[in-house]
Design a protein around this motif. Structure first.
Motif, PDB file in Angstrom:
ATOM      1  N   ASP A 147     -18.997  24.809 -18.533  1.00  0.00           N
ATOM      2  CA  ASP A 147     -19.912  23.729 -17.771  1.00  0.00           C
ATOM      3  C   ASP A 147     -18.922  23.254 -16.723  1.00  0.00           C
ATOM      4  OD1 ASP A 147     -21.206  21.614 -16.519  1.00  0.00           O
ATOM      5  OD2 ASP A 147     -22.158  20.982 -18.433  1.00  0.00           O
ATOM      6  N   ASN A 148     -19.086  23.628 -15.437  1.00  0.00           N
ATOM      7  CA  ASN A 148     -18.163  23.360 -14.427  1.00  0.00           C
ATOM      8  C   ASN A 148     -18.130  21.953 -13.899  1.00  0.00           C
ATOM      9  OD1 ASN A 148     -17.157  25.953 -14.024  1.00  0.00           O
ATOM     10  ND2 ASN A 148     -18.899  26.611 -12.600  1.00  0.00           N
ATOM     11  N   LYS A 149     -19.508  21.129 -14.043  1.00  0.00           N
ATOM     12  CA  LYS A 149     -19.547  19.718 -13.734  1.00  0.00           C
ATOM     13  C   LYS A 149     -20.224  19.032 -15.037  1.00  0.00           C
ATOM     14  CE  LYS A 149     -20.021  20.500  -8.763  1.00  0.00           C
ATOM     15  NZ  LYS A 149     -20.824  20.286  -7.532  1.00  0.00           N
ATOM     16  N   PHE A 150     -19.494  18.909 -15.940  1.00  0.00           N
ATOM     17  CA  PHE A 150     -20.016  18.479 -17.309  1.00  0.00           C
ATOM     18  C   PHE A 150     -20.277  16.875 -17.151  1.00  0.00           C
ATOM     19  CE2 PHE A 150     -18.839  16.619 -21.757  1.00  0.00           C
ATOM     20  CZ  PHE A 150     -20.268  17.209 -22.263  1.00  0.00           C
ATOM     21  N   ARG A 151     -21.459  16.538 -17.140  1.00  0.00           N
ATOM     22  CA  ARG A 151     -21.978  15.104 -16.806  1.00  0.00           C
ATOM     23  C   ARG A 151     -21.263  14.013 -17.261  1.00  0.00           C
ATOM     24  NH1 ARG A 151     -27.100  13.513 -14.892  1.00  0.00           N
ATOM     25  NH2 ARG A 151     -27.424  11.292 -14.974  1.00  0.00           N
ATOM     26  N   PRO A 152     -20.667  13.827 -18.482  1.00  0.00           N
ATOM     27  CA  PRO A 152     -20.052  12.717 -18.917  1.00  0.00           C
ATOM     28  C   PRO A 152     -18.779  12.588 -18.365  1.00  0.00           C
ATOM     29  CG  PRO A 152     -21.016  13.982 -20.804  1.00  0.00           C
ATOM     30  CD  PRO A 152     -21.215  14.789 -19.678  1.00  0.00           C
ATOM     31  N   PHE A 153     -18.177  13.560 -17.410  1.00  0.00           N
ATOM     32  CA  PHE A 153     -16.911  13.515 -16.942  1.00  0.00           C
ATOM     33  C   PHE A 153     -16.982  13.247 -15.620  1.00  0.00           C
ATOM     34  CE2 PHE A 153     -14.484  16.684 -20.059  1.00  0.00           C
ATOM     35  CZ  PHE A 153     -14.818  15.812 -21.053  1.00  0.00           C
ATOM     36  N   MET A 156     -15.239  10.063 -14.501  1.00  0.00           N
ATOM     37  CA  MET A 156     -14.270   9.622 -15.300  1.00  0.00           C
ATOM     38  C   MET A 156     -13.090   9.838 -14.316  1.00  0.00           C
ATOM     39  SD  MET A 156     -12.567  11.029 -18.918  1.00  0.00           S
ATOM     40  CE  MET A 156     -14.052  10.551 -19.844  1.00  0.00           C
ATOM     41  N   SER A 157     -12.077   8.934 -14.337  1.00  0.00           N
ATOM     42  CA  SER A 157     -10.846   8.961 -13.497  1.00  0.00           C
ATOM     43  C   SER A 157      -9.624   8.311 -14.224  1.00  0.00           C
ATOM     44  CB  SER A 157     -11.252   8.478 -12.240  1.00  0.00           C
ATOM     45  OG  SER A 157     -11.577   7.180 -11.911  1.00  0.00           O
ATOM     46  N   MET A 158      -8.584   8.516 -14.097  1.00  0.00           N
ATOM     47  CA  MET A 158      -7.213   8.057 -14.527  1.00  0.00           C
ATOM     48  C   MET A 158      -6.449   7.975 -13.224  1.00  0.00           C
ATOM     49  SD  MET A 158      -7.371   6.942 -17.776  1.00  0.00           S
ATOM     50  CE  MET A 158      -8.716   7.372 -18.892  1.00  0.00           C
ATOM     51  N   GLN A 159      -4.967   7.600 -13.594  1.00  0.00           N
ATOM     52  CA  GLN A 159      -4.144   7.515 -12.618  1.00  0.00           C
ATOM     53  C   GLN A 159      -3.663   8.651 -12.226  1.00  0.00           C
ATOM     54  OE1 GLN A 159      -1.259   4.644 -13.804  1.00  0.00           O
ATOM     55  NE2 GLN A 159      -2.615   2.825 -13.600  1.00  0.00           N
ATOM     56  N   THR A 160      -3.264   9.707 -13.201  1.00  0.00           N
ATOM     57  CA  THR A 160      -3.046  11.190 -13.187  1.00  0.00           C
ATOM     58  C   THR A 160      -3.907  11.974 -13.601  1.00  0.00           C
ATOM     59  OG1 THR A 160      -1.654  11.282 -15.280  1.00  0.00           O
ATOM     60  CG2 THR A 160      -0.645  10.395 -13.065  1.00  0.00           C
ATOM     61  N   SER A 161      -4.040  13.225 -13.367  1.00  0.00           N
ATOM     62  CA  SER A 161      -4.955  14.259 -13.604  1.00  0.00           C
ATOM     63  C   SER A 161      -4.657  14.749 -15.155  1.00  0.00           C
ATOM     64  CB  SER A 161      -5.016  15.445 -12.955  1.00  0.00           C
ATOM     65  OG  SER A 161      -3.689  16.073 -12.898  1.00  0.00           O
ATOM     66  N   GLN A 162      -3.381  14.590 -15.639  1.00  0.00           N
ATOM     67  CA  GLN A 162      -2.973  14.888 -17.037  1.00  0.00           C
ATOM     68  C   GLN A 162      -3.533  13.724 -17.905  1.00  0.00           C
ATOM     69  OE1 GLN A 162       1.143  15.651 -17.427  1.00  0.00           O
ATOM     70  NE2 GLN A 162       1.113  16.249 -19.480  1.00  0.00           N
ATOM     71  N   ALA A 164      -5.926  11.876 -17.375  1.00  0.00           N
ATOM     72  CA  ALA A 164      -7.553  12.026 -17.435  1.00  0.00           C
ATOM     73  C   ALA A 164      -7.902  13.140 -18.424  1.00  0.00           C
ATOM     74  CB  ALA A 164      -8.054  12.553 -16.084  1.00  0.00           C
ATOM     75  N   THR A 165      -7.111  14.393 -18.339  1.00  0.00           N
ATOM     76  CA  THR A 165      -7.742  15.467 -19.404  1.00  0.00           C
ATOM     77  C   THR A 165      -7.479  15.072 -20.757  1.00  0.00           C
ATOM     78  OG1 THR A 165      -5.540  16.339 -19.054  1.00  0.00           O
ATOM     79  CG2 THR A 165      -7.283  17.166 -17.631  1.00  0.00           C
ATOM     80  N   ILE A 166      -6.392  14.121 -20.898  1.00  0.00           N
ATOM     81  CA  ILE A 166      -6.076  13.700 -22.322  1.00  0.00           C
ATOM     82  C   ILE A 166      -6.974  12.737 -23.042  1.00  0.00           C
ATOM     83  CG2 ILE A 166      -4.539  12.310 -23.820  1.00  0.00           C
ATOM     84  CD1 ILE A 166      -2.083  13.798 -22.340  1.00  0.00           C
ATOM     85  N   ARG A 167      -7.347  11.812 -21.847  1.00  0.00           N
ATOM     86  CA  ARG A 167      -8.247  10.885 -22.500  1.00  0.00           C
ATOM     87  C   ARG A 167      -9.777  11.453 -22.554  1.00  0.00           C
ATOM     88  NH1 ARG A 167      -8.511   8.314 -25.662  1.00  0.00           N
ATOM     89  NH2 ARG A 167     -10.043   6.975 -24.928  1.00  0.00           N
ATOM     90  N   ALA A 168      -9.909  12.528 -21.762  1.00  0.00           N
ATOM     91  CA  ALA A 168     -11.478  13.230 -21.801  1.00  0.00           C
ATOM     92  C   ALA A 168     -11.666  14.018 -23.015  1.00  0.00           C
ATOM     93  CB  ALA A 168     -11.663  14.088 -20.490  1.00  0.00           C
ATOM     94  N   GLN A 169     -10.719  14.287 -23.757  1.00  0.00           N
ATOM     95  CA  GLN A 169     -10.689  15.003 -24.792  1.00  0.00           C
ATOM     96  C   GLN A 169     -11.709  14.823 -25.977  1.00  0.00           C
ATOM     97  OE1 GLN A 169      -9.374  18.324 -24.668  1.00  0.00           O
ATOM     98  NE2 GLN A 169     -10.369  18.998 -26.520  1.00  0.00           N
ATOM     99  N   PRO A 170     -11.383  13.426 -26.299  1.00  0.00           N
ATOM    100  CA  PRO A 170     -12.588  12.791 -27.337  1.00  0.00           C
ATOM    101  C   PRO A 170     -14.007  12.840 -26.827  1.00  0.00           C
ATOM    102  CG  PRO A 170     -10.582  11.381 -27.127  1.00  0.00           C
ATOM    103  CD  PRO A 170     -10.430  12.339 -25.994  1.00  0.00           C
ATOM    104  N   LEU A 199     -11.218  18.285 -14.797  1.00  0.00           N
ATOM    105  CA  LEU A 199     -12.327  17.465 -14.643  1.00  0.00           C
ATOM    106  C   LEU A 199     -12.944  17.777 -13.450  1.00  0.00           C
ATOM    107  CD1 LEU A 199     -11.116  14.022 -16.127  1.00  0.00           C
ATOM    108  CD2 LEU A 199     -12.110  16.207 -17.223  1.00  0.00           C
ATOM    109  N   PRO A 200     -14.185  17.879 -13.292  1.00  0.00           N
ATOM    110  CA  PRO A 200     -15.223  17.607 -14.405  1.00  0.00           C
ATOM    111  C   PRO A 200     -15.570  18.823 -15.313  1.00  0.00           C
ATOM    112  CG  PRO A 200     -16.352  17.684 -12.576  1.00  0.00           C
ATOM    113  CD  PRO A 200     -15.050  17.986 -12.164  1.00  0.00           C
TER     114      PRO A 200
END
Length: 213
Positions: A147-153, A156-162, A164-170, A199-200
């Protein structure tokens, strides 16, 4: 408000809510599961980290990023297992209900690939208002759904992309449970894992553990 025509198998007298309500529910699921996991962890006769100060997160763009939770405390194995179990089981129950509701008026799906396509097209449209963008299989029981644009993501944004991907995992655990629930309802036993590297986007991998009969 969602319109009945956008939902496959919609009933004329069905009640609908705004999609934004569902978006807010998805956002809150992980923090809720983490709060319950902390309560469970505190109830065990094991050393607790509940009273320790929040862990510091490395926000450097070059250094490693420390995995963080919504309460800022470290993740223990008990905590991670509890969060996973709650979210995956909840998603599994939702998947079972969705499958029973939206597959009952369809011809019986007898092929694994047809079941996966049902998830990619019908179920994904019902839950996330879009279809899976790409489906690949090795024809030996492994399916990769992208899914190239997963709706829940999408928000979602963080200070760094790394980070963001960690926090997105759960946030991928609940949809993994949905997929497994749908497959189980249709007689397809499988394990489901997911990851995101950019993301996303989100990638779900389905591995069958038993062929349909």
């Amino acid at each position: 408000m969602a319109q009945p025509a956008t939902v496959p198998g919609a009933e004329p007298d069905a009640a609908y809510v705004a999609m934004s309500c569902f978006d807010l529910l998805l956002i809150e699921l992980v923090p809720m599961a983490e709060r319950l996991a902390r309560e469970y962890e505190a109830s065990l006769d094991v050393p607790s980290i509940a009273n320790k100060p929040p862990a510091k997160t490395n926000t450097s763009t070059t250094g490693p990023v420390t995995p963080t939770t919504y309460d800022g405390l470290p993740e223990t194995e008990v905590f991670k297992d509890s969060v996973y179990f709650r979210l995956e089981k909840l998603g599994f129950r939702v998947g079972l209900a969705l499958s029973e509701r939206f597959s009952r008026d369809r011809p019986r799906l007898t092929d694994n690939l047809d079941v996966i396509k049902f998830v990619c097209k019908d179920i994904w449209m019902i839950v996330f208002k879009k279809q899976i963008d790409n489906l690949k299989t090795n024809h030996r029981g492994v399916y990769v759904l992208t899914d190239n644009k997963f709706r829940p993501f999408s928000r979602m944004s963080m200070q760094t992309s790394q980070e963001a991907t960690i926090r997105a995992q759960p946030h991928l655990i609940f949809p993994c449970g949905i997929i497994r629930g749908v497959l189980s309802s249709l007689g397809m036993k499988a394990t489901v894992q997911a990851e995101t590297t950019d993301l996303p986007g989100a990638i779900f991998q389905v591995k069958t553990t038993q062929q349909k009969t």
